[in-house]
Design a protein around this motif. Structure first.
Motif, short mmCIF file in Angstrom:
data_model
loop_
_atom_site.label_atom_id
_atom_site.label_comp_id
_atom_site.label_asym_id
_atom_site.label_seq_id
_atom_site.Cartn_x
_atom_site.Cartn_y
_atom_site.Cartn_z
N ARG A 50 50.60 28.26 42.47
CA ARG A 50 50.40 28.35 43.91
C ARG A 50 49.95 29.76 44.30
O ARG A 50 49.09 29.95 45.16
N ALA A 51 50.52 30.78 43.65
CA ALA A 51 50.12 32.16 43.95
C ALA A 51 48.64 32.38 43.65
O ALA A 51 47.93 33.04 44.42
N THR A 52 48.15 31.81 42.54
CA THR A 52 46.73 31.93 42.20
C THR A 52 45.87 31.23 43.23
O THR A 52 44.82 31.73 43.65
N GLN A 98 32.97 35.84 46.88
CA GLN A 98 32.92 34.58 46.12
C GLN A 98 33.73 34.75 44.84
O GLN A 98 33.19 35.06 43.78
N PRO A 99 35.04 34.58 44.92
CA PRO A 99 35.88 34.78 43.73
C PRO A 99 35.63 33.71 42.67
O PRO A 99 35.47 32.53 42.98
N LEU A 100 35.61 34.14 41.42
CA LEU A 100 35.36 33.23 40.31
C LEU A 100 36.40 33.49 39.23
O LEU A 100 36.54 34.62 38.74
N LEU A 101 37.16 32.47 38.88
CA LEU A 101 38.21 32.59 37.87
C LEU A 101 37.61 32.46 36.47
O LEU A 101 36.96 31.47 36.15
N LYS A 102 37.81 33.49 35.65
CA LYS A 102 37.35 33.49 34.27
C LYS A 102 38.50 33.92 33.37
O LYS A 102 38.79 35.11 33.26
N GLY A 103 39.13 32.94 32.74
CA GLY A 103 40.25 33.28 31.86
C GLY A 103 41.37 33.95 32.62
O GLY A 103 41.91 33.39 33.58
N ASN A 104 41.72 35.17 32.22
CA ASN A 104 42.81 35.92 32.86
C ASN A 104 42.31 36.89 33.92
O ASN A 104 43.06 37.79 34.32
N ARG A 105 41.08 36.75 34.33
CA ARG A 105 40.53 37.64 35.35
C ARG A 105 39.87 36.84 36.47
O ARG A 105 39.32 35.76 36.23
N ILE A 106 39.90 37.38 37.67
CA ILE A 106 39.10 36.86 38.78
C ILE A 106 38.09 37.94 39.11
O ILE A 106 38.44 39.12 39.28
N ALA A 107 36.82 37.57 39.18
CA ALA A 107 35.74 38.51 39.48
C ALA A 107 34.86 37.92 40.57
O ALA A 107 35.03 36.76 40.98
N SER A 108 33.91 38.72 41.04
CA SER A 108 32.99 38.25 42.07
C SER A 108 31.85 37.47 41.44
O SER A 108 31.20 37.94 40.50
N LYS A 109 31.60 36.26 41.94
CA LYS A 109 30.48 35.47 41.46
C LYS A 109 29.15 36.13 41.80
O LYS A 109 28.18 36.02 41.06
N ASP A 110 29.13 36.85 42.92
CA ASP A 110 27.92 37.56 43.36
C ASP A 110 27.97 38.99 42.82
O ASP A 110 28.83 39.78 43.25
N PRO A 111 27.08 39.37 41.92
CA PRO A 111 27.13 40.73 41.36
C PRO A 111 26.83 41.82 42.37
O PRO A 111 27.05 42.99 42.12
N ALA A 121 48.67 37.96 49.16
CA ALA A 121 49.13 36.74 48.47
C ALA A 121 50.51 36.92 47.86
O ALA A 121 51.33 35.99 47.87
N VAL A 122 50.79 38.08 47.31
CA VAL A 122 52.12 38.35 46.74
C VAL A 122 53.19 38.17 47.81
O VAL A 122 54.21 37.50 47.60
N LEU A 123 52.96 38.75 48.99
CA LEU A 123 53.93 38.62 50.07
C LEU A 123 54.05 37.18 50.55
O LEU A 123 55.16 36.67 50.75
N LEU A 124 52.91 36.52 50.74
CA LEU A 124 52.93 35.16 51.27
C LEU A 124 53.61 34.21 50.29
O LEU A 124 54.43 33.37 50.69
N ASN A 125 53.29 34.34 49.01
CA ASN A 125 53.92 33.47 48.03
C ASN A 125 55.44 33.69 47.99
O ASN A 125 56.22 32.74 47.87
N THR A 126 55.86 34.94 48.13
CA THR A 126 57.29 35.25 48.14
C THR A 126 57.97 34.61 49.34
O THR A 126 59.05 34.00 49.22
N ALA A 127 57.35 34.73 50.51
CA ALA A 127 57.93 34.13 51.71
C ALA A 127 58.00 32.61 51.59
O ALA A 127 59.01 31.99 51.98
N LEU A 140 40.49 41.08 39.51
CA LEU A 140 41.93 40.91 39.61
C LEU A 140 42.44 40.46 38.26
O LEU A 140 42.02 39.42 37.74
N ASP A 141 43.36 41.23 37.69
CA ASP A 141 43.99 40.89 36.43
C ASP A 141 45.13 39.92 36.73
O ASP A 141 46.14 40.30 37.34
N LEU A 142 44.98 38.64 36.33
CA LEU A 142 45.96 37.63 36.70
C LEU A 142 47.35 37.87 36.12
O LEU A 142 48.36 37.69 36.82
N PRO A 143 47.49 38.26 34.84
CA PRO A 143 48.85 38.54 34.34
C PRO A 143 49.55 39.63 35.16
O PRO A 143 50.75 39.52 35.43
#
Length: 412
Positions: A29-31, A115-128, A141-147, A392-395
């Motif tokens: 859900r956090a992701t 335009q976030p794009l999930l690639k493995g353990n990283r999220i990067a911009s689809k648009d370079p 998101a950290v705060l919202l997920n906690t709440a 964004l480093d997902l771990p």
């Protein structure tokens, strides 16, 4: 002025969990939250849609809307925005000091229409050519997920304040003008922003921003350049002087450290006209307020000297006008500060090892600390912020989610 040393408050803490690692956050859900938040446009002053999203999710989870409100900070900031800081409070059911979690909603302009794009353990911009906005939608998101975890699972917690601030990227304006009464006097405060979640930012530089307007004298650049006074020439001489004397870029003078940057320059109308006007935007930073003031004085002196050096055949010279303000003051928390000690415990509880850090940039913690709420900052996985290479480093992000829930449920 030296970075502020905050005297530790006399606060006692009760560990609410007798054993185990406590509740675990829903990381899937956090992701989902962070991906959705990064797609929402919300540069400084335009955070309304981000706040609306947070409201919808809290309402859907059964949040008490009477405890969810916005202040009027945006009516006092230099940049008139759409909305003020968003505050959500949880009454709590444990006898423990109120804790506050903080993150800023705005992003820099390069991240609009991300335009976030999930690639493995990283999220990067689809648009370079565009940024991601993980700074600081990851913190949001950290705060919202906690709440949401606390609301949906009815987890025990102390009294909590969640603060989603506005206009952090333009001088920490949201927290500077936040309505403190709405925060209900938190005794422990934790800001979630860039980098590793094990990085505990316990101090940061102070910043001063200045606008410089140079007025020269226009003349025909081909027929009578000697009759003019070039504002561009004045600016060039001043900048060269600062560079040569070591007062531009990284500044090291004995044991003193700081930085300065001329980040914007605009002037002139055509190649056949001696430019009679130039405007510049400049900043100076240092952990020492007195040294930062010295950097500002050196910048002013260089421009005033340069104005005297460019003279027309009739003895005319240019003029320079400076306007500026301190965006935020430097600060330094003691290792014994309660929020620092609790943050260290939380990092260790999820298997990390806390590393004290001093930031060369401003954080919401600068103004919160200056306003009497000592605040430690933890990272939540952002890399290469403010660039098209942002990721964004997902771990790391997931680790920050665990730390935040641990902090919010008073397990340290």
């Amino acid at each position: 002025m030296a970075p502020a040393k905050i005297t530790p408050a006399k606060v006692s803490f009760k560990d609410l969990s007798s054993s185990g690692t406590g509740p675990q956050p829903n990381l899937s859900r956090a992701t989902e939250l962070v991906l959705a938040l990064m797609e929402i446009p919300g540069a400084s002053g335009g955070e309304q849609q981000v706040a609306d999203y947070i409201r919808r999710r809290l309402r859907r989870a059964g949040g008490n809307l009477k405890l969810l409100e916005s202040d009027q900070a945006h009516q006092r900031t230099r940049l008139k925005g759409q909305i003020g800081n968003l505050v959500f409070r949880v009454k709590g059911n444990a006898r423990s000091p109120r804790r506050m979690l903080v993150a800023h909603m705005d992003t820099v302009p390069i991240c609009l229409n991300a335009q976030p794009l999930l690639k493995g353990n990283r999220i990067a911009s689809k648009d370079p050519r565009g940024g991601l906005g993980a700074d600081d939608r990851a913190g949001v998101a950290v705060l919202l997920n906690t709440a949401l975890e606390i609301l949906e699972k009815k987890l025990p917690s102390p009294p909590l304040t969640f603060l989603w601030s506005v206009q952090e990227e333009v001088g920490l304006q949201g927290v500077r003008h936040a309505a403190l009464r709405m925060l209900h006097k938190p005794q422990l405060a934790f800001n979630f922003d860039g980098g590793s979640p094990e990085k505990l930012t316990i101090g940061a530089t102070g910043g001063y921003r200045m606008q410089i307007k140079i007025t020269g004298l226009a003349s025909h650049a081909g027929g009578a350049p000697e009759k003019g006074v070039s504002a561009i020439a004045i600016a060039g001489l001043a900048i060269a002087d600062l560079q040569q004397r070591g007062w531009h870029g990284q500044i090291i003078k004995g044991r003193q450290r700081g930085t300065s940057n001329i980040g914007f320059i605009h002037g002139g109308t055509a190649t056949n006209v001696v430019a009679d006007s130039v405007e510049l935007k400049v900043e100076a930073r240092s952990y020492s307020g007195s040294f930062r003031n010295k950097i500002v004085d050196q910048i002013k002196a260089s421009f005033l000297r340069a104005a005297k050096e460019v003279v027309s055949e009739h003895g005319d010279t240019g003029s320079v006008v400076f306007t500026g303000q301190t965006d935020y003051e430097s600060f330094r928390l003691l290792q014994s500060e309660p929020c620092v000690k609790v943050a260290k415990s939380a990092v260790r509880a999820v298997g990390g090892e806390p590393v004290p850090f001093f930031s060369a940039g401003g954080l919401d913690a600068n103004w919160l600390t200056a306003r009497g709420i000592p605040t430690v900052t933890l990272g939540c996985g952002q890399l290469h912020q403010h660039t098209c290479r942002e990721q964004l480093d997902l771990p790391w992000f997931h680790e920050a989610c665990k730390i935040a829930l641990y902090l919010a449920t008073a397990q340290s």
